[in-house]
Design a protein around this motif. Sequence first.
Motif, PDB file in Angstrom:
ATOM      1  N   ARG A 277      -6.128   6.181  -6.066  1.00 53.36           N
ATOM      2  CA  ARG A 277      -5.538   6.398  -4.740  1.00 53.36           C
ATOM      3  C   ARG A 277      -5.011   7.818  -4.607  1.00 53.36           C
ATOM      4  NH1 ARG A 277      -1.135   6.160  -1.418  1.00 53.36           N
ATOM      5  NH2 ARG A 277       0.335   6.364  -3.138  1.00 53.36           N
TER       6      ARG A 277
ATOM      7  N   CYS B  79     -13.554   3.913  -2.117  1.00 50.53           N
ATOM      8  CA  CYS B  79     -12.473   4.372  -1.228  1.00 50.53           C
ATOM      9  C   CYS B  79     -12.887   5.675  -0.551  1.00 50.53           C
ATOM     10  CB  CYS B  79     -11.186   4.577  -2.015  1.00 50.53           C
ATOM     11  SG  CYS B  79     -10.634   3.081  -2.866  1.00 50.53           S
TER      12      CYS B  79
ATOM     13  N   VAL C  76      -6.905   5.498   4.377  1.00 47.22           N
ATOM     14  CA  VAL C  76      -7.965   5.315   3.388  1.00 47.22           C
ATOM     15  C   VAL C  76      -8.616   3.965   3.647  1.00 47.22           C
ATOM     16  CG1 VAL C  76      -8.535   5.086   0.943  1.00 47.22           C
ATOM     17  CG2 VAL C  76      -6.791   6.729   1.658  1.00 47.22           C
TER      18      VAL C  76
ATOM     19  N   CYS D  56     -11.183   1.182   2.181  1.00 46.97           N
ATOM     20  CA  CYS D  56     -11.773   0.732   0.913  1.00 46.97           C
ATOM     21  C   CYS D  56     -12.722  -0.438   1.162  1.00 46.97           C
ATOM     22  CB  CYS D  56     -10.689   0.284  -0.068  1.00 46.97           C
ATOM     23  SG  CYS D  56      -9.576   1.611  -0.566  1.00 46.97           S
TER      24      CYS D  56
END
Length: 616
Positions: A209, A239, A253, A255
Amino acid sequence: MSSSKTIHNQKRTLLETFIEKNLPKYKSIYASKQEALFILDLNGYFVKVNKTGQGLFEYTEEELTQSTYQQLLPEEFLHSVKDYYTRSINGEFLNFDCAFLTKTGAYIHLNVSNIPFCVDNQVVGICWTAKDITHFKNQRATYKKNEEIFRLVTEHSLDMILRADANGKVIYISPACEKILGYSADELVTTDFLSLFHEDDQEKAQGIRIEVLHNKMNGRELFQMKKKDESYVWIEALCKPIIHPDTEEVLEVICTIRDISERKKAENELKSREETYRNLVEHSPDAVIVSRGSQILFINKTGMELLGATAKEEIYKRNMFDFVHPDYLELALKRINIIKAGMATEFKEYMLVRTDGSIVEVEVMGIPTIYENQHAKHLIIRSVEEKKRTQELIINSEKLATAGKLAAGIAHEVRNPLTAIKGFHQLIQSESHSDSNKKYYDIINSEIDRIELILNELLVLSKPQELKFDQVELIKLLEDIKTLIHTEAIMKGIQITTSFDFNRLTLQADQNQLKQVFINILKNSIEAMEKNGEITIEVKEHGSNKTKLLFKDNGCGIPEHLLKRIGEPFFTTKENGTGLGIMISKQIIENHHGDFHIWSDENGTIIEIILPLQII
């Protein structure tokens, strides 16, 4: 009706007078390139249109003043715009979005502000200021369309789609989460998502992340995630950061999370099968080589040892054909072409060249295979030398069995009449007083003794004597035998020397049988040597629980073609030999769990005997 028309005409005149008087004051606004400016009378006719407005509608001002705004409106906007227009005539200031048709029939979307023009406290006309929002409208429509597509894709996707803001807070999770993790979307939105990762993967997930946010690049990784029922599922997460086009900040973000448990299971099973196969191949008693072209890609331990290498890298850095004997290169190339055609080849004998240059006889079989996703050759190589040695042992064993049966029969049939002959001969000799026949009696006695010796050896062959193991002083035994043979050696000018690594060495053995072996070896050496020869007896340590004896002579040696036959029953190179001595000696040593080897060339012969110190 005529009264209303008269009023509108009057107000049109007031509007034109107002424009003529005030327009110069607002010349800069009228000439604006940012906004279109339209002045309309109460009937909706265009009275004045600036250049920007003319450009939007693709009409000249003269063409527009002959038209009403209603003529440029698509049907779906006619009612709403007319309502706004009426309300503006009543004094309202309004702002609205609508679409117009250009001269070419294209739609143009405008944001319009209605401003009433008043003269003497009465509305005489309407001013429209308009901005072209067609691009914005198209973008918005595209966005809505994409949003709808995204909704359809995410809600019907087998993969779980997750949106999270830059702080990691979950914004959206697709319905597939229930199938993959067992949680509903509402449950997961309020859950600490990081806590669902396996404890071994939490740090890795956090790292991905951070990496996506920092590098603003896609990230892909495999994880284990905990399901609602506390079991774990393997997932693959891709991601992608959503970046603001102006500030280049990561807004969120997205995913895509896919359940790969079945794939992981298949991979593990494949890996297990490959490991099992590799172990089978690696520990195969046959040499295995996998090659592509002339490059060796894999060789097992047996193959490495067969080719005389100490490490596999010695093999990998060499061309495969380096190991093929020149006489077999053409055959090898033909058989390789057969394998390339997708067919297997049967076992065929070859000569290979080992890393030290020595030659080894083998048989090779080739199979087409796939290695690292490419076509390759799987070669199975077996040494035929061991097979030939086994065949020789079988043949010798059969000869020994035959010889044993023959020996038992001969010994039985010959010994009885021989005993009678010997008895009568001794009687005749004792009664004879003639010296003239003495030499003949001596010859007869000698030959009878020789026949008895042969019969005794035959009996040993047919029925080996039972071994009587006891503690034997090996060094003392050899010294005693040396003394016993010394006179015979001196008569031929042969010197016997010893070299012992021990002053005293005790082993478990049958002393009489070992004595028979050692005497037999020394007598053979003496008989094979000319005068002034030398025999050396050496005793050395051989590992922790064995000893090695070497009997060396510098005689004429045994030719190579005859050396292979030494030990066969009834084969001898001596004029008066029986061909049983070496065979019986070897058998005695093997009965002691030892080894018996002979090497010979033109410089002499070496006999090696290895004996265990203790018989288990």
